[in-house]
Design a protein around this motif. Sequence first.
Motif, PDB file in Angstrom:
ATOM      1  N   LEU A 613      -5.479 -45.443 -42.953  1.00  0.00           N
ATOM      2  CA  LEU A 613      -4.824 -45.249 -44.246  1.00  0.00           C
ATOM      3  C   LEU A 613      -5.192 -43.891 -44.840  1.00  0.00           C
ATOM      4  CD1 LEU A 613      -3.158 -46.243 -46.630  1.00  0.00           C
ATOM      5  CD2 LEU A 613      -5.183 -47.472 -47.460  1.00  0.00           C
ATOM      6  N   MET A 614      -6.460 -43.518 -44.717  1.00  0.00           N
ATOM      7  CA  MET A 614      -6.868 -42.191 -45.188  1.00  0.00           C
ATOM      8  C   MET A 614      -6.077 -41.096 -44.482  1.00  0.00           C
ATOM      9  SD  MET A 614     -11.022 -42.648 -45.296  1.00  0.00           S
ATOM     10  CE  MET A 614     -11.829 -43.824 -46.390  1.00  0.00           C
ATOM     11  N   ASP A 615      -5.914 -41.258 -43.181  1.00  0.00           N
ATOM     12  CA  ASP A 615      -5.165 -40.278 -42.396  1.00  0.00           C
ATOM     13  C   ASP A 615      -3.733 -40.153 -42.911  1.00  0.00           C
ATOM     14  OD1 ASP A 615      -4.920 -38.438 -40.255  1.00  0.00           O
ATOM     15  OD2 ASP A 615      -3.990 -39.962 -39.003  1.00  0.00           O
ATOM     16  N   VAL A 616      -3.113 -41.295 -43.238  1.00  0.00           N
ATOM     17  CA  VAL A 616      -1.746 -41.290 -43.766  1.00  0.00           C
ATOM     18  C   VAL A 616      -1.695 -40.564 -45.113  1.00  0.00           C
ATOM     19  CG1 VAL A 616       0.097 -42.752 -44.685  1.00  0.00           C
ATOM     20  CG2 VAL A 616      -1.044 -43.372 -42.561  1.00  0.00           C
ATOM     21  N   LEU A 617      -2.639 -40.883 -45.992  1.00  0.00           N
ATOM     22  CA  LEU A 617      -2.658 -40.263 -47.324  1.00  0.00           C
ATOM     23  C   LEU A 617      -2.885 -38.762 -47.227  1.00  0.00           C
ATOM     24  CD1 LEU A 617      -4.757 -42.973 -49.221  1.00  0.00           C
ATOM     25  CD2 LEU A 617      -2.303 -42.574 -49.404  1.00  0.00           C
ATOM     26  N   LEU A 623      -2.385 -32.459 -45.325  1.00  0.00           N
ATOM     27  CA  LEU A 623      -3.720 -32.215 -44.767  1.00  0.00           C
ATOM     28  C   LEU A 623      -3.912 -33.068 -43.512  1.00  0.00           C
ATOM     29  CD1 LEU A 623      -6.475 -30.796 -45.206  1.00  0.00           C
ATOM     30  CD2 LEU A 623      -7.203 -32.817 -46.504  1.00  0.00           C
ATOM     31  N   ASP A 624      -3.882 -32.447 -42.351  1.00  0.00           N
ATOM     32  CA  ASP A 624      -4.070 -33.149 -41.082  1.00  0.00           C
ATOM     33  C   ASP A 624      -5.492 -32.897 -40.592  1.00  0.00           C
ATOM     34  OD1 ASP A 624      -4.019 -34.320 -38.613  1.00  0.00           O
ATOM     35  OD2 ASP A 624      -2.274 -33.214 -37.862  1.00  0.00           O
ATOM     36  N   LEU A 625      -6.325 -33.918 -40.659  1.00  0.00           N
ATOM     37  CA  LEU A 625      -7.732 -33.781 -40.284  1.00  0.00           C
ATOM     38  C   LEU A 625      -8.017 -34.344 -38.897  1.00  0.00           C
ATOM     39  CD1 LEU A 625      -9.544 -34.436 -43.689  1.00  0.00           C
ATOM     40  CD2 LEU A 625      -8.907 -32.280 -42.615  1.00  0.00           C
ATOM     41  N   ARG A 626      -6.989 -34.509 -38.085  1.00  0.00           N
ATOM     42  CA  ARG A 626      -7.146 -34.828 -36.665  1.00  0.00           C
ATOM     43  C   ARG A 626      -8.023 -36.069 -36.447  1.00  0.00           C
ATOM     44  NH1 ARG A 626      -3.709 -33.982 -34.508  1.00  0.00           N
ATOM     45  NH2 ARG A 626      -4.438 -33.276 -32.475  1.00  0.00           N
ATOM     46  N   MET A 627      -7.748 -37.115 -37.213  1.00  0.00           N
ATOM     47  CA  MET A 627      -8.516 -38.347 -37.103  1.00  0.00           C
ATOM     48  C   MET A 627      -8.132 -39.110 -35.835  1.00  0.00           C
ATOM     49  SD  MET A 627     -10.299 -38.009 -39.821  1.00  0.00           S
ATOM     50  CE  MET A 627     -11.071 -39.586 -40.219  1.00  0.00           C
ATOM     51  N   VAL A 628      -9.041 -39.997 -35.402  1.00  0.00           N
ATOM     52  CA  VAL A 628      -8.811 -40.803 -34.191  1.00  0.00           C
ATOM     53  C   VAL A 628      -9.012 -42.284 -34.545  1.00  0.00           C
ATOM     54  CG1 VAL A 628      -9.371 -41.107 -31.749  1.00  0.00           C
ATOM     55  CG2 VAL A 628      -9.768 -38.894 -32.852  1.00  0.00           C
ATOM     56  N   PRO A 629      -8.080 -42.887 -35.288  1.00  0.00           N
ATOM     57  CA  PRO A 629      -8.214 -44.314 -35.620  1.00  0.00           C
ATOM     58  C   PRO A 629      -7.750 -45.176 -34.453  1.00  0.00           C
ATOM     59  CG  PRO A 629      -6.277 -43.411 -36.665  1.00  0.00           C
ATOM     60  CD  PRO A 629      -6.903 -42.276 -35.910  1.00  0.00           C
ATOM     61  N   TYR A 630      -8.604 -45.338 -33.470  1.00  0.00           N
ATOM     62  CA  TYR A 630      -8.244 -46.069 -32.259  1.00  0.00           C
ATOM     63  C   TYR A 630      -7.966 -47.543 -32.560  1.00  0.00           C
ATOM     64  CZ  TYR A 630     -13.236 -47.205 -32.597  1.00  0.00           C
ATOM     65  OH  TYR A 630     -14.464 -47.613 -33.047  1.00  0.00           O
ATOM     66  N   GLY A 631      -7.308 -48.209 -31.630  1.00  0.00           N
ATOM     67  CA  GLY A 631      -6.909 -49.601 -31.831  1.00  0.00           C
ATOM     68  C   GLY A 631      -8.064 -50.580 -31.687  1.00  0.00           C
ATOM     69  N   CYS A 632      -7.995 -51.662 -32.442  1.00  0.00           N
ATOM     70  CA  CYS A 632      -9.018 -52.716 -32.386  1.00  0.00           C
ATOM     71  C   CYS A 632      -8.364 -54.011 -32.844  1.00  0.00           C
ATOM     72  CB  CYS A 632     -10.192 -52.351 -33.293  1.00  0.00           C
ATOM     73  SG  CYS A 632     -11.504 -53.595 -33.364  1.00  0.00           S
ATOM     74  N   LEU A 633      -8.584 -55.105 -32.113  1.00  0.00           N
ATOM     75  CA  LEU A 633      -7.951 -56.386 -32.441  1.00  0.00           C
ATOM     76  C   LEU A 633      -8.889 -57.535 -32.128  1.00  0.00           C
ATOM     77  CD1 LEU A 633      -5.342 -57.893 -33.313  1.00  0.00           C
ATOM     78  CD2 LEU A 633      -4.723 -57.986 -30.895  1.00  0.00           C
ATOM     79  N   SER A 634      -9.171 -58.338 -33.142  1.00  0.00           N
ATOM     80  CA  SER A 634      -9.926 -59.575 -32.942  1.00  0.00           C
ATOM     81  C   SER A 634      -8.976 -60.630 -32.397  1.00  0.00           C
ATOM     82  CB  SER A 634     -10.537 -60.050 -34.264  1.00  0.00           C
ATOM     83  OG  SER A 634     -11.155 -61.313 -34.111  1.00  0.00           O
TER      84      SER A 634
END
Length: 864
Positions: A613-617, A623-634
């Motif tokens: 969400l931070m990356d989207v905002l 402002l593109d800060l090259r984040m890596v929000p990789y996938g995770c699923l319980s």
Amino acid sequence: MPPGVCYGMQDVWEKGGREQVTLEFLLPTGIYLSFPVARNDTIGTIKKMVWKNARSEPLFSVLSDPDAYVFTCINLTAEREELEDESRRLCDVRPFMPVLRLVAREGDRVEKLINTQISLLIGKGLHEFDTQKNHEVNEFRAKMRSFCEENAQDRQRLPWHQWMKCNFPCDLEPFSMVVQSGKSCSVKKLLVNVKFEASELVVQAGLFHGGELLCKVVTSSEVSVCSDPVWDQKLVFDINLCDLPRMSRLCFTLYGVLEKTKKQRSTKKKNKKADCPLAWVNTMVFDYKDQLKTGEFLLSTWPSAPEGCCYERGGKILLIRLCEQSVRIHKTEGIGQVYTALTRCDPSRCCSQHLKLKEIVDNKNHTEFFEHEKELLWKLRLDVRAHYPESLSKLLLITKWNKHEDVAQMVCLLRTWRDLPPLHALELLDYTFPDPHVRSFTIRCLKKLGDEELFQYLLQLVQVLKYESYLDCDLTTFLLERALSNKKIGHFLFWHLRSEMHVASVSLRFGLILEAYCRGSIYHIKSLMKQVSTAREVILLISHSILQMDFSFTINVFYFGLSPDRCKFMDSKMKPLWLMYKNKWDHLDTVGIIFKNGDDLRQDMLTLQMIQLMDVLWKTEGLDLRMVPYGCLSTGNKTGLIEVVKNADTIANIQRNSSNNAATAAFNKDALLNWLKSKNPEDKLDQAIEEFTLSCAGYCVATYVLGIGDRHSDNIMIRENGQLFHIDFGHFLGNFKAKFGINRERVPFILTYDFVHVIQQGRTNNTKEAVCVLHRFRECCEQAYKILCRNGTLFVNLFALMRAAGLPELSCSKDIQYLKDSLALGRSEEEALKNFKVKFNEALRESWKTKVNWMMHTVAKDNR
């Protein structure tokens, strides 16, 4: 059958490969057959083998076509199960005994097959819903089945392009306590069957609306501890029946009074209170048909639960009797008259009052009000509706829900309240706003969410289902409708629900929603069945392989598409399994998944959702800060999947590989820069350092705002292209690691000198170029932080909604205080930025403390 054969059967199912097991078959003709089959054989294959062997047996000629028969077995829950789905493997069926009986098919084969598949998918037999003998359950199932099946039929009539969009969506990116006429009719008898250490027992009861106490709590007399304590007394509440809001909850808490405390308080008997809470339970005062509950009720108590959840099924039993009286709550009366009165209010207002009103509604951190503020908000409620509609939650909080007239006026206002932006409306799904009119208004606002936005907040929307008091609610219908119209939303809705089916308090509700979704998405069942079966198989294989220390055995029996030479057990306590699959779209590429068994991944999911969400905002503001929000699923009870970020390594490995001494590896400031140079020769290095600089800024801000703890060199990684990112989020909201009572993490976020060394490209601090790049890095951090502060309320609301998940570090309101402080809610942007600058300087100045912590971690790991 020899003793122990059943245990032997379970050992067979837990093995891999094509191990064989001898099965016995009873045919409709009375003939027994016995022969070996492979555990991986499907039921259909086994039926063909039975028919082949039966040809030489007596009475074969009287048998009908094979499709006229179905196998039955006794399953692990000791129930007879028809194996309608002949594509299932024997090891997935896992019969309790090695016996299959062939019987003639009866009834609707398709219906039976679907019911069987749904039962397997949700992990609960549909017969369990039938045995509830609960009118609310039956009516909800019938309504949702009709709704979902009609939805499925409508979907089939869509034009081809809309049908494709629905079934193959593009990847979604984140973007009785009864009082009548003043006379009380109350609990006459409370029966509790519990055992614990205390001298006496006491019960407290209260009437609540959301988190608001409607009247004074009442306390029973004390009784001595025994196996069946009984209270024969009335509990009288100081509230009129007409003032009970529709969503009133009756809450009981059982306390034990310790003998020591009793003696100490003997001189203050009037103020004596129970000390040790032992169990609690709450129940709705009105049932799902608006009828006042009466008669006897068995309520199962809970030792603890997230605040706001209305759970009626738990462990120990509490028996209550509500007065024998039938009362039905009516629709809010006097709406027309109230509306007329409101519209005739004198429009003239004092300027000072308006200024004070603006001050109240502008304060983002203002949720508790003084009495004069409550009076002003209520007095100027028309002005709030006209000029500050997004402050609806504040007005709802100060509404007197134990006064019928005030409730009627609030409902009247709500009917003419203009829709809120969906992200503001999310706040109203919290348990503090249980009124059905409020929740209907909220869902009306949420319907404006696009698929991308809905997907972004699906995690919270599933959790707040726990706050719903009845099965049939607007939120459930909304989620099912959107899930059935977009397969990816449906897929994740399925897994968010399925992952908590082991939780007794929600298994009924979640199971019913899963059943409804499956009935409306028959086409989706096949792929979900494969995924559920795969997850179960991997857990068994991991357990067996760790026990036997034979990883090659696991790989050999796994599904096609796996790259065995690239799979491994990872070096951590729970031995996660690193799996690499061949990319079916690019055979030269691989896709990696980490399968974890033993860790609750829901906190990781929440943290990664916030980073996403931070990356989207940030990107929305350029402002593109090259984040890596990789996938995770319980996917289940302490099991789940994590996406492998390829071409990356941990800081710890990079530092260890560049040093011969573990104790000094953490202090080698050239290790990271040299590693990047080796991966990015010549003209590629500048871009790699740019990637590092931007991503480092993003994660510095993100980890500070979220209070991420346990930040050591094995939890921070770098991709070969320069992107830095954090992993493993077992601690957040300021829950930092300590050792022997000493806080090991003493900086607000990770910004070490070797990070700065990379950002400055190895230049010394006193050069003009080094000063310029560090200044630019600081500005990136400050800009990113200001953007998050402007959206601080959204983050606080999303965390507040996740309290229902019962995460250890997020279970009550006070756990969110760290987030409010880090986002400077209630403070100006200048004040917030000033404080952040102090934190930035602190992180830079005291980075040596981080290095010491990393050294201790590395040495401890090497000495295992």
